[in-house]
Design a protein around this motif. Structure first.
Motif, PDB file in Angstrom:
ATOM      1  N   ALA A  97      10.770  -2.495  -3.225  1.00 44.80           N
ATOM      2  CA  ALA A  97      10.500  -3.148  -1.942  1.00 44.80           C
ATOM      3  C   ALA A  97       9.073  -2.951  -1.451  1.00 44.80           C
ATOM      4  N   GLY A  98       8.093  -3.340  -2.246  1.00 47.23           N
ATOM      5  CA  GLY A  98       6.709  -3.248  -1.823  1.00 47.23           C
ATOM      6  C   GLY A  98       6.110  -1.864  -1.931  1.00 47.23           C
ATOM      7  N   GLY A  99       6.808  -0.940  -2.549  1.00 45.25           N
ATOM      8  CA  GLY A  99       6.301   0.418  -2.711  1.00 45.25           C
ATOM      9  C   GLY A  99       6.825   1.004  -3.995  1.00 45.25           C
ATOM     10  N   GLU A 100       7.053   2.313  -3.965  1.00 48.69           N
ATOM     11  CA  GLU A 100       7.651   2.946  -5.139  1.00 48.69           C
ATOM     12  C   GLU A 100       8.526   4.110  -4.722  1.00 48.69           C
ATOM     13  N   VAL A 101       9.512   4.373  -5.562  1.00 47.89           N
ATOM     14  CA  VAL A 101      10.413   5.504  -5.336  1.00 47.89           C
ATOM     15  C   VAL A 101       9.602   6.782  -5.510  1.00 47.89           C
ATOM     16  N   PHE A 102       9.625   7.647  -4.484  1.00 50.95           N
ATOM     17  CA  PHE A 102       8.932   8.926  -4.612  1.00 50.95           C
ATOM     18  C   PHE A 102       9.917  10.078  -4.730  1.00 50.95           C
ATOM     19  N   PHE A 103      11.206   9.825  -4.415  1.00 52.79           N
ATOM     20  CA  PHE A 103      12.201  10.873  -4.559  1.00 52.79           C
ATOM     21  C   PHE A 103      13.579  10.234  -4.645  1.00 52.79           C
ATOM     22  N   VAL A 104      14.429  10.843  -5.450  1.00 49.11           N
ATOM     23  CA  VAL A 104      15.819  10.398  -5.538  1.00 49.11           C
ATOM     24  C   VAL A 104      16.666  11.566  -6.015  1.00 49.11           C
ATOM     25  N   GLY A 110      14.025   8.052  -1.474  1.00 53.86           N
ATOM     26  CA  GLY A 110      12.802   7.938  -0.695  1.00 53.86           C
ATOM     27  C   GLY A 110      11.863   6.939  -1.329  1.00 53.86           C
ATOM     28  N   VAL A 111      11.295   6.033  -0.506  1.00 51.11           N
ATOM     29  CA  VAL A 111      10.356   5.024  -0.978  1.00 51.11           C
ATOM     30  C   VAL A 111       9.079   5.135  -0.147  1.00 51.11           C
ATOM     31  N   ARG A 112       7.929   5.150  -0.830  1.00 52.88           N
ATOM     32  CA  ARG A 112       6.633   5.158  -0.162  1.00 52.88           C
ATOM     33  C   ARG A 112       5.999   3.787  -0.301  1.00 52.88           C
ATOM     34  N   THR A 113       5.468   3.257   0.811  1.00 56.30           N
ATOM     35  CA  THR A 113       4.711   2.011   0.796  1.00 56.30           C
ATOM     36  C   THR A 113       3.317   2.318   1.319  1.00 56.30           C
ATOM     37  N   SER A 114       2.481   1.301   1.413  1.00 61.34           N
ATOM     38  CA  SER A 114       1.119   1.517   1.909  1.00 61.34           C
ATOM     39  C   SER A 114       1.093   1.843   3.393  1.00 61.34           C
ATOM     40  N   ILE A 115       2.167   1.567   4.112  1.00 60.91           N
ATOM     41  CA  ILE A 115       2.186   1.841   5.551  1.00 60.91           C
ATOM     42  C   ILE A 115       3.190   2.918   5.945  1.00 60.91           C
ATOM     43  N   GLY A 116       3.859   3.544   4.983  1.00 57.85           N
ATOM     44  CA  GLY A 116       4.761   4.629   5.364  1.00 57.85           C
ATOM     45  C   GLY A 116       5.823   4.936   4.335  1.00 57.85           C
ATOM     46  N   PHE A 117       6.794   5.689   4.815  1.00 54.10           N
ATOM     47  CA  PHE A 117       7.940   6.105   4.007  1.00 54.10           C
ATOM     48  C   PHE A 117       9.196   5.514   4.587  1.00 54.10           C
TER      49      PHE A 117
END
Length: 150
Positions: A97-104, A110-117
């Motif tokens: 969804a416009g970012g990447e999974v940073f934790f599972v 958890g997903v991080r995008t350019s504007i947040g988590f």
């Protein structure tokens, strides 16, 4: 419930972070509650690492929503993964969804995008908990978050 974060500077730029959780929800299942907190705390520590890498020094606008109890967790996770565009077994680094999974783990994503988590958790009493941290220039600009995040 209360959380206390103690940050102690050490020689040569080392830092120690201590987290103290105290207090429990009403009821007798404090052991179950403590175990459940371990799943979520693992993601929150991963969020801290991501924050320090991608958003250092920036203030976020937090948003947390608690949903109703989930009757079928495998179906709920499958629907969420589909909406976010990840496969049935997401891994760290997967696009989402416009970012990447940073934790599972088994209880969190958890997903991080350019504007947040944005983070999704299986709450202690069975509710889906959605927790966002937004770092946009205008953190009230939900339309920007929704364009990027869903």
């Amino acid at each position: 419930m209360a959380n206390e974060f103690l940050i102690e500077g050490r020689d040569r730029s080392a830092t120690v972070l201590r987290v103290v959780n105290s207090g429990f929800l009403p009821g007798d299942d404090w052991a179950g509650e403590f175990e459940a907190m371990q799943w979520g705390n693992a993601m929150f520590f991963a969020t801290l690492v991501e924050y320090l890498r991608f958003f250092p020094g920036r203030a976020a606008t937090p948003v947390t929503v608690f949903g109703p109890p989930v009757a079928d967790w495998p179906a709920a996770w499958a629907a969420l993964y589909k909406k976010l565009g990840v496969g049935p077994s997401p891994r760290i680094g997967d696009p989402a969804a416009g970012g990447e999974v940073f934790f599972v783990n088994a209880h969190t994503l958890g997903v991080r995008t350019s504007i947040g988590f944005y983070r999704f958790l299986r709450g202690f009493h069975g509710a889906m908990v959605v927790s966002h941290e937004l770092f946009g220039d205008d953190p009230t600009d939900w339309a920007a978050f929704l364009r990027e995040g869903t």
